[in-house]
Design a protein around this motif. Structure first.
Motif, mmCIF file in Angstrom:
data_model
loop_
_atom_site.group_PDB
_atom_site.id
_atom_site.type_symbol
_atom_site.label_atom_id
_atom_site.label_comp_id
_atom_site.label_asym_id
_atom_site.label_seq_id
_atom_site.Cartn_x
_atom_site.Cartn_y
_atom_site.Cartn_z
ATOM 1 N N CYS A 4 30.437 50.094 55.200
ATOM 2 C CA CYS A 4 31.574 50.422 54.351
ATOM 3 C C CYS A 4 31.488 49.661 53.038
ATOM 4 C CB CYS A 4 32.886 50.047 55.035
ATOM 5 S SG CYS A 4 33.138 50.854 56.610
ATOM 6 N N ASP A 5 31.923 50.302 51.958
ATOM 7 C CA ASP A 5 32.110 49.621 50.690
ATOM 8 C C ASP A 5 33.566 49.189 50.644
ATOM 9 O OD1 ASP A 5 29.511 49.958 49.827
ATOM 10 O OD2 ASP A 5 29.928 51.812 48.756
ATOM 11 N N VAL A 6 33.805 47.874 50.661
ATOM 12 C CA VAL A 6 35.148 47.315 50.734
ATOM 13 C C VAL A 6 35.558 46.839 49.346
ATOM 14 C CG1 VAL A 6 36.603 45.570 51.822
ATOM 15 C CG2 VAL A 6 34.718 46.581 53.099
ATOM 16 N N VAL A 7 36.739 47.268 48.887
ATOM 17 C CA VAL A 7 37.271 46.866 47.588
ATOM 18 C C VAL A 7 38.065 45.581 47.795
ATOM 19 C CG1 VAL A 7 38.731 47.536 45.656
ATOM 20 C CG2 VAL A 7 37.391 49.268 46.863
ATOM 21 N N GLN A 8 37.690 44.511 47.049
ATOM 22 C CA GLN A 8 38.349 43.217 47.215
ATOM 23 C C GLN A 8 38.860 42.695 45.873
ATOM 24 O OE1 GLN A 8 35.328 40.724 48.969
ATOM 25 N NE2 GLN A 8 35.969 41.256 51.032
ATOM 26 N N GLY A 9 39.972 41.981 45.935
ATOM 27 C CA GLY A 9 40.495 41.251 44.784
ATOM 28 C C GLY A 9 41.167 42.119 43.745
ATOM 29 N N ALA A 10 41.773 41.441 42.757
ATOM 30 C CA ALA A 10 42.513 42.107 41.692
ATOM 31 C C ALA A 10 41.594 42.923 40.784
ATOM 32 C CB ALA A 10 43.278 41.076 40.871
ATOM 33 N N ARG A 11 40.352 42.479 40.639
ATOM 34 C CA ARG A 11 39.394 43.207 39.784
ATOM 35 C C ARG A 11 38.658 44.297 40.546
ATOM 36 N NH1 ARG A 11 36.613 38.635 35.960
ATOM 37 N NH2 ARG A 11 38.553 37.798 35.132
ATOM 38 N N GLU A 12 39.041 44.515 41.804
ATOM 39 C CA GLU A 12 38.480 45.554 42.658
ATOM 40 C C GLU A 12 36.959 45.455 42.750
ATOM 41 O OE1 GLU A 12 40.059 49.371 41.654
ATOM 42 O OE2 GLU A 12 42.062 48.805 42.294
ATOM 43 N N HIS A 13 36.486 44.272 43.106
ATOM 44 C CA HIS A 13 35.064 44.027 43.336
ATOM 45 C C HIS A 13 34.659 44.711 44.640
ATOM 46 C CE1 HIS A 13 31.283 41.875 43.228
ATOM 47 N NE2 HIS A 13 31.492 41.475 44.464
ATOM 48 N N VAL A 14 33.545 45.423 44.645
ATOM 49 C CA VAL A 14 33.100 46.159 45.828
ATOM 50 C C VAL A 14 32.045 45.350 46.579
ATOM 51 C CG1 VAL A 14 31.983 48.245 46.668
ATOM 52 C CG2 VAL A 14 33.597 48.382 44.775
ATOM 53 N N VAL A 15 32.269 45.158 47.882
ATOM 54 C CA VAL A 15 31.351 44.427 48.751
ATOM 55 C C VAL A 15 30.951 45.357 49.887
ATOM 56 C CG1 VAL A 15 31.100 42.442 50.302
ATOM 57 C CG2 VAL A 15 32.459 42.232 48.212
ATOM 58 N N ARG A 16 29.670 45.453 50.190
ATOM 59 C CA ARG A 16 29.198 46.295 51.291
ATOM 60 C C ARG A 16 29.200 45.482 52.587
ATOM 61 N NH1 ARG A 16 25.074 50.956 50.360
ATOM 62 N NH2 ARG A 16 26.995 51.642 49.431
ATOM 63 N N ARG A 17 29.849 46.029 53.621
ATOM 64 C CA ARG A 17 29.933 45.356 54.916
ATOM 65 C C ARG A 17 29.502 46.297 56.023
ATOM 66 N NH1 ARG A 17 35.353 41.669 54.900
ATOM 67 N NH2 ARG A 17 34.522 40.132 53.456
#
Length: 50
Positions: A4-17
């Motif tokens: 999954c590509d997870v959207v994190q933080g206020a700047r909507e940083h994408v992290v793959r998990r």
């Protein structure tokens, strides 16, 4: 197993998990899901080695 590509933080940083279910016998149904604010990027299955 799903990726999954997870959207994190206020700047909507994408992290793959990668998320995995518990091991189950071949052919048995299992459930795996992405978190909220996540997008399915891929999926696969794994076979436990003998």
């Amino acid at each position: 197993m799903i990726t999954c590509d997870v959207v994190q933080g206020a700047r909507e940083h994408v992290v793959r998990r990668t998320y995995r279910s518990d091991w189950a016998p071949t052919g048995s149904p299992v459930t795996v899901g992405c978190d909220t604010k996540a997008y399915l990027a891929g999926f696969s299955s794994e076979v436990k080695g003998a």
